[in-house]
Design an enzyme around this catalytic site. Sequence first.
Site, PDB file in Angstrom:
ATOM      1  N   GLY A 107       0.827  -1.210   0.000  1.00  0.00           N
ATOM      2  CA  GLY A 107       0.000   0.000   0.000  1.00  0.00           C
ATOM      3  C   GLY A 107       0.860   1.259   0.000  1.00  0.00           C
ATOM      4  O   GLY A 107       0.458   2.298   0.510  1.00  0.00           O
ATOM      5  N   GLY A 109       1.629   2.957  -2.567  1.00  0.00           N
ATOM      6  CA  GLY A 109       1.252   3.888  -3.644  1.00  0.00           C
ATOM      7  C   GLY A 109       1.960   3.614  -4.959  1.00  0.00           C
ATOM      8  O   GLY A 109       2.428   4.555  -5.612  1.00  0.00           O
ATOM      9  N   SER A 110       2.024   2.347  -5.355  1.00  0.00           N
ATOM     10  CA  SER A 110       2.725   2.044  -6.604  1.00  0.00           C
ATOM     11  C   SER A 110       1.989   2.638  -7.812  1.00  0.00           C
ATOM     12  O   SER A 110       2.625   3.063  -8.778  1.00  0.00           O
ATOM     13  CB  SER A 110       2.907   0.540  -6.766  1.00  0.00           C
ATOM     14  OG  SER A 110       1.690  -0.122  -6.594  1.00  0.00           O
ATOM     15  N   SER A 111       0.654   2.719  -7.749  1.00  0.00           N
ATOM     16  CA  SER A 111      -0.090   3.283  -8.887  1.00  0.00           C
ATOM     17  C   SER A 111       0.238   4.766  -9.061  1.00  0.00           C
ATOM     18  O   SER A 111       0.455   5.235 -10.182  1.00  0.00           O
ATOM     19  CB  SER A 111      -1.590   3.147  -8.686  1.00  0.00           C
ATOM     20  OG  SER A 111      -1.918   1.940  -8.122  1.00  0.00           O
ATOM     21  N   ALA A 113       2.914   6.277  -8.082  1.00  0.00           N
ATOM     22  CA  ALA A 113       4.308   6.422  -8.514  1.00  0.00           C
ATOM     23  C   ALA A 113       4.435   6.137 -10.008  1.00  0.00           C
ATOM     24  O   ALA A 113       5.162   6.839 -10.723  1.00  0.00           O
ATOM     25  CB  ALA A 113       5.207   5.492  -7.697  1.00  0.00           C
ATOM     26  N   ASP A 154      -1.341  10.827  -2.429  1.00  0.00           N
ATOM     27  CA  ASP A 154      -0.267   9.926  -2.859  1.00  0.00           C
ATOM     28  C   ASP A 154       0.435  10.452  -4.113  1.00  0.00           C
ATOM     29  O   ASP A 154       1.652  10.318  -4.270  1.00  0.00           O
ATOM     30  CB  ASP A 154      -0.813   8.509  -3.088  1.00  0.00           C
ATOM     31  CG  ASP A 154      -2.198   8.496  -3.723  1.00  0.00           C
ATOM     32  OD1 ASP A 154      -2.720   9.580  -4.071  1.00  0.00           O
ATOM     33  OD2 ASP A 154      -2.770   7.413  -3.894  1.00  0.00           O
TER      34      ASP A 154
HETATM   35  O1  PMV Z   1      -4.688   3.254   1.813  1.00  0.00           O
HETATM   36  P1  PMV Z   1      -3.876   4.389   1.258  1.00  0.00           P
HETATM   37  O2  PMV Z   1      -2.470   4.360   1.761  1.00  0.00           O
HETATM   38  O3  PMV Z   1      -3.949   4.495  -0.209  1.00  0.00           O
HETATM   39  O4  PMV Z   1      -4.475   5.724   1.864  1.00  0.00           O
HETATM   40  C1  PMV Z   1      -5.830   6.071   1.741  1.00  0.00           C
HETATM   41  C2  PMV Z   1      -6.102   7.364   2.441  1.00  0.00           C
HETATM   42  C3  PMV Z   1      -7.557   7.811   2.388  1.00  0.00           C
HETATM   43  O5  PMV Z   1      -7.612   9.083   3.033  1.00  0.00           O
HETATM   44  C4  PMV Z   1      -8.445   6.853   3.162  1.00  0.00           C
HETATM   45  C5  PMV Z   1      -8.075   7.936   0.965  1.00  0.00           C
HETATM   46  C6  PMV Z   1      -7.470   9.070   0.171  1.00  0.00           C
HETATM   47  O6  PMV Z   1      -7.492   8.996  -1.054  1.00  0.00           O
HETATM   48  O7  PMV Z   1      -7.005  10.052   0.757  1.00  0.00           O
END
Ligand code: PMV
Length: 323
Positions: A107, A109-111, A113, A154
Amino acid sequence: MEIIVSAPGKLMLMGEHAVVYGYPSIVTAIDQRLKLRARVLEKKVFELYAPDVEIINYSKSILAVGKCEVPKGAKFVELALVNFLNKYPVKEGVRIETVSAFKAMFGFGSSSAIVACTIKALCVLFGVKLSNKELFNLAYQTVLDVQGVGSGFDIAAAIYGGTLYYVYPGKIIRPINTKALGIVVGYSGVKADTAIIVKRVAEESKSFPIVYKSIYAEIGQLIPLARKALVSGKVKEIGQLMNINQGYLESLGVGTSKLSQMIYACREAGAWGAKISGAGGGDCMFSVCSDKDRLNVEQAIKKAGGEVIKVGIGAEGVRLEND
Ligand code: PMV
């Protein structure tokens, strides 16, 4: 000309979920980088080689990008290309290859990146000069095109790097000059689906909208305090604010018993604070602790059944690797 670009993954430090409703958040770029190689093709074709997402020898006419069925693994790159071409049409084709990727399951954030890398690579190859905010806008549009939801935090981390104060949808993206912060990240072993969890929380909030609104507002209140604590290096305060944030995340129903076990184990091993990072439902948690307690905290995560993942924070944003 062949170029290589890279972009960092991210860790949400504070403010997840509330950020989707307009409250500020704090995100940091981590030193796990996704790399891709790209070159211009004389023929007007788009070629993609991304074995990590099972895309081998994918090729189509540039005129057909974004059209017909796009395989899941090709979506982020192809729609990034579509958004780029809509603004900056080109005469040639392009080949993109993933060189290295971090594991999507954490989780990190590979997409985001890969989208940041793709747009940066296209800019370099076709001589388009964009500011970070312009890169962000194109990349964020791509993420929305593919998955429909997401605050864009992200994408901000992948492009700007460092540690950021972020307000959706890119309204404020400001660096935070953090003092060194010792963090330990633990993976729960469960892959979470962020979009599903965000939608579930939105659905559940309909029963008690006033309660949910006030939880988001409370989370939002923590962020300026955490920013101040980060700037002045008040690590114990950061830990305390993280613990409060975790309580609110629990009240949104996004915790799991595994994540909680890891979080409590860290706190009991001396960490100043520990919380989920991101949507919850799985993926990672992290804690902040002193150097002296680090080993104990790492062992506590392992004992609770988690996997310790070494990451450094505040990494540089998307960049060209071969100048
Ligand atoms: O699960 P992650 O690391 O992609 O984080 C999501 C964070 C949220 O606030 C729940 C959703 C978002 O897009 O900000």
